[in-house]
Design a protein around this motif. Sequence first.
Motif, PDB file in Angstrom:
ATOM      1  N   SER A  40      39.300  45.214  33.354  1.00 37.86           N
ATOM      2  CA  SER A  40      39.924  44.751  34.399  1.00 37.86           C
ATOM      3  C   SER A  40      39.538  45.283  35.729  1.00 37.86           C
ATOM      4  N   THR A  41      40.339  44.126  36.938  1.00 40.63           N
ATOM      5  CA  THR A  41      40.641  44.797  37.953  1.00 40.63           C
ATOM      6  C   THR A  41      42.235  45.407  38.001  1.00 40.63           C
ATOM      7  N   PRO A  42      42.614  45.996  39.007  1.00 46.30           N
ATOM      8  CA  PRO A  42      43.766  46.085  39.275  1.00 46.30           C
ATOM      9  C   PRO A  42      44.656  44.671  39.788  1.00 46.30           C
ATOM     10  N   GLY A  96      33.626  38.529  38.527  1.00 41.88           N
ATOM     11  CA  GLY A  96      32.465  38.857  38.599  1.00 41.88           C
ATOM     12  C   GLY A  96      32.401  40.394  38.669  1.00 41.88           C
ATOM     13  N   SER A  97      33.906  41.041  39.153  1.00 42.24           N
ATOM     14  CA  SER A  97      33.784  42.332  39.572  1.00 42.24           C
ATOM     15  C   SER A  97      33.934  42.996  38.361  1.00 42.24           C
ATOM     16  N   THR A  98      34.897  42.151  37.507  1.00 37.12           N
ATOM     17  CA  THR A  98      35.172  43.041  36.332  1.00 37.12           C
ATOM     18  C   THR A  98      33.716  43.143  35.320  1.00 37.12           C
ATOM     19  N   THR A 118      37.234  34.668  34.156  1.00 40.12           N
ATOM     20  CA  THR A 118      38.313  33.792  35.423  1.00 40.12           C
ATOM     21  C   THR A 118      37.939  32.868  36.067  1.00 40.12           C
ATOM     22  N   THR A 119      37.451  33.641  37.215  1.00 36.29           N
ATOM     23  CA  THR A 119      36.429  33.068  38.236  1.00 36.29           C
ATOM     24  C   THR A 119      35.522  31.797  37.942  1.00 36.29           C
ATOM     25  N   TYR A 120      34.793  31.620  39.205  1.00 34.69           N
ATOM     26  CA  TYR A 120      34.047  30.312  39.326  1.00 34.69           C
ATOM     27  C   TYR A 120      32.370  31.273  39.587  1.00 34.69           C
ATOM     28  N   VAL A 125      26.915  34.109  32.565  1.00 39.29           N
ATOM     29  CA  VAL A 125      25.352  33.720  31.715  1.00 39.29           C
ATOM     30  C   VAL A 125      24.719  34.121  32.404  1.00 39.29           C
ATOM     31  N   THR A 126      24.498  35.340  33.675  1.00 38.22           N
ATOM     32  CA  THR A 126      23.176  35.943  33.734  1.00 38.22           C
ATOM     33  C   THR A 126      22.860  37.730  33.571  1.00 38.22           C
ATOM     34  N   PRO A 127      21.536  37.572  33.355  1.00 41.33           N
ATOM     35  CA  PRO A 127      21.008  39.127  33.059  1.00 41.33           C
ATOM     36  C   PRO A 127      20.473  39.863  34.213  1.00 41.33           C
TER      37      PRO A 127
HETATM   38  P1  NAD Z   1      36.006  38.937  41.437  1.00 45.57           P
HETATM   39  O1  NAD Z   1      35.674  38.945  40.078  1.00 45.57           O
HETATM   40  O2  NAD Z   1      36.175  40.158  42.653  1.00 45.57           O
HETATM   41  O3  NAD Z   1      37.828  38.218  41.820  1.00 45.57           O
HETATM   42  C1  NAD Z   1      38.893  38.428  43.096  1.00 45.57           C
HETATM   43  C2  NAD Z   1      40.270  38.789  42.409  1.00 45.57           C
HETATM   44  O4  NAD Z   1      40.251  37.791  41.829  1.00 45.57           O
HETATM   45  C3  NAD Z   1      39.836  40.000  41.864  1.00 45.57           C
HETATM   46  O5  NAD Z   1      41.120  40.272  42.103  1.00 45.57           O
HETATM   47  C4  NAD Z   1      40.084  38.891  40.723  1.00 45.57           C
HETATM   48  O6  NAD Z   1      41.070  40.144  39.654  1.00 45.57           O
HETATM   49  C5  NAD Z   1      41.460  38.317  40.574  1.00 45.57           C
HETATM   50  N1  NAD Z   1      41.101  36.959  39.198  1.00 45.57           N
HETATM   51  C6  NAD Z   1      40.025  36.913  39.221  1.00 45.57           C
HETATM   52  N2  NAD Z   1      40.445  35.844  38.230  1.00 45.57           N
HETATM   53  C7  NAD Z   1      41.715  35.295  38.035  1.00 45.57           C
HETATM   54  C8  NAD Z   1      42.523  34.201  37.695  1.00 45.57           C
HETATM   55  N3  NAD Z   1      42.437  33.776  37.005  1.00 45.57           N
HETATM   56  N4  NAD Z   1      43.211  34.520  37.869  1.00 45.57           N
HETATM   57  C9  NAD Z   1      44.839  35.681  39.507  1.00 45.57           C
HETATM   58  N5  NAD Z   1      43.140  36.865  39.620  1.00 45.57           N
HETATM   59  C10 NAD Z   1      42.266  36.895  39.444  1.00 45.57           C
HETATM   60  O7  NAD Z   1      35.333  37.790  42.249  1.00 45.57           O
HETATM   61  P2  NAD Z   1      33.930  37.373  42.117  1.00 45.57           P
HETATM   62  O8  NAD Z   1      33.468  35.917  43.078  1.00 45.57           O
HETATM   63  O9  NAD Z   1      34.270  36.516  41.012  1.00 45.57           O
HETATM   64  O10 NAD Z   1      32.817  38.536  42.026  1.00 45.57           O
HETATM   65  C11 NAD Z   1      32.039  39.335  42.745  1.00 45.57           C
HETATM   66  C12 NAD Z   1      31.661  39.848  42.095  1.00 45.57           C
HETATM   67  O11 NAD Z   1      30.517  39.344  41.108  1.00 45.57           O
HETATM   68  C13 NAD Z   1      30.991  40.030  43.504  1.00 45.57           C
HETATM   69  O12 NAD Z   1      30.683  41.935  43.326  1.00 45.57           O
HETATM   70  C14 NAD Z   1      29.415  39.541  43.674  1.00 45.57           C
HETATM   71  O13 NAD Z   1      28.398  40.494  43.964  1.00 45.57           O
HETATM   72  C15 NAD Z   1      29.177  39.346  41.497  1.00 45.57           C
HETATM   73  N6  NAD Z   1      28.648  38.489  40.744  1.00 45.57           N
HETATM   74  C16 NAD Z   1      27.141  38.737  40.542  1.00 45.57           C
HETATM   75  C17 NAD Z   1      26.660  37.840  39.694  1.00 45.57           C
HETATM   76  C18 NAD Z   1      25.838  38.194  38.807  1.00 45.57           C
HETATM   77  O14 NAD Z   1      24.736  37.658  38.201  1.00 45.57           O
HETATM   78  N7  NAD Z   1      25.106  39.155  38.735  1.00 45.57           N
HETATM   79  C19 NAD Z   1      26.712  36.648  40.350  1.00 45.57           C
HETATM   80  C20 NAD Z   1      28.423  36.325  41.044  1.00 45.57           C
HETATM   81  C21 NAD Z   1      29.147  37.137  41.855  1.00 45.57           C
END
Ligand code: NAD
Length: 352
Positions: A40-42, A96-98, A118-120, A125-127
């Motif tokens: 997870s993230t912090p 996406g970070s986790t 837990t985000t959009y 679902v990507t390789p």
């Molecule tokens: P994130 O994962 O960084 O999340 C943003 C913040 O929201 C974090 O602090 C997280 O802990 C918090 N958070 C997440 N879900 C939560 C919830 N349900 N309730 C409360 N807090 C929550 O943001 P993101 O936009 O999902 O991901 C961004 C990263 O993902 C970037 O590094 C990007 O390059 C990568 N990404 C990769 C792909 C791929 O296919 N490889 C696709 C999209 C994004």
Amino acid sequence: MVAPFRYTVSAAQVIFGSGSLSRLADAMTEQGGKRALILSTPHQKAEAERIAASLGPLAAGLFHDATMHTPVDVTERAMAAYNAAGADCVIAIGGGSTIGLGKAIAYRNDALQIVVATTYAGSEVTPILGQTENGQKTTVRGAGILPEVVIYDPELTLGLPVAISVSSGLNAMAHAVEGLYAQDRNPISSMMAVEGLRALKQALPQIVNAPGDIEPRSEALYGSWLCGTVLGAVGMALHHKLCHTLGGSFDLPHAETHAVILPHSAAYNAEAAADALKPAADLFGGSLGSGLYDFAASIGAPLALRDLGMKEADLDHAAELAAQNPYWNPRPIEREAIRALLQSAWEGARPR
Ligand code: NAD
């Protein structure tokens, strides 16, 4: 006439629905997992600890330092935690970070990956894995990077702050818009793109009004799954190239940058890809660029790069970078036109 196409189906299992987190232990053991490192993230540490406690002995350890853009030094620390715990799989709980961290581990040791998204953003679902080292972001693609199981439980998104929900939802919509005009699109990816856009267009204003309401949360997560699947299935173009450049070289925040750029990249390609974009344009009042801009404004999304910390003096350099080794795009990538696009996006102007 249906244009010729090739369609490759990804092998991931998707478990969707309110309360589906309760299926986590079974999903893990059905895939052969016995000892999971929970990631997870912090910020989501408490959630990860709760889930680890519910897994009992199936949870071998926790690592809660996941960071945006998947820095390699963090991955190395997570690999050490994985080995020290004697883990045989990872469970990524977050956005996406986790998920990127889980993918980075699997890329190195072929670990089984289970994601509780837990985000959009759609990464689950990507390789595709993007990782950073010495200030450089590189992207790799491979079947082993795709998580094996994805759990979408809308209840876990009830606490996603409205501002992140809005930007993250627009990030998902950007995958669908670019998927519609992708060179390698197919009838299935286009259907998913349109349905994903429809679901998010319906859900995001409702989330803004009532963030704790489960119905729009469910609709948004469904839409983000579809849009993410499009991202994983077909090639992206100008929009993703621009966001990659702005994020990688100017350290702009990921989802917010997508949110600001989307109306402008859609307007840039609107004429060249008019047929492919028609179903999306119809959803947004006929003109996709201005329609997306008005929609983003109505849900309180960021509209200007200057509000994300971008300096006007850096726009020339950004245009140079974006025009170098461009991705395929329906309209040719012309440096001057890209510079004008960036100026509009920097000012937050409504695309014409
Ligand atoms: P994130 O994962 O960084 O999340 C943003 C913040 O929201 C974090 O602090 C997280 O802990 C918090 N958070 C997440 N879900 C939560 C919830 N349900 N309730 C409360 N807090 C929550 O943001 P993101 O936009 O999902 O991901 C961004 C990263 O993902 C970037 O590094 C990007 O390059 C990568 N990404 C990769 C792909 C791929 O296919 N490889 C696709 C999209 C994004």
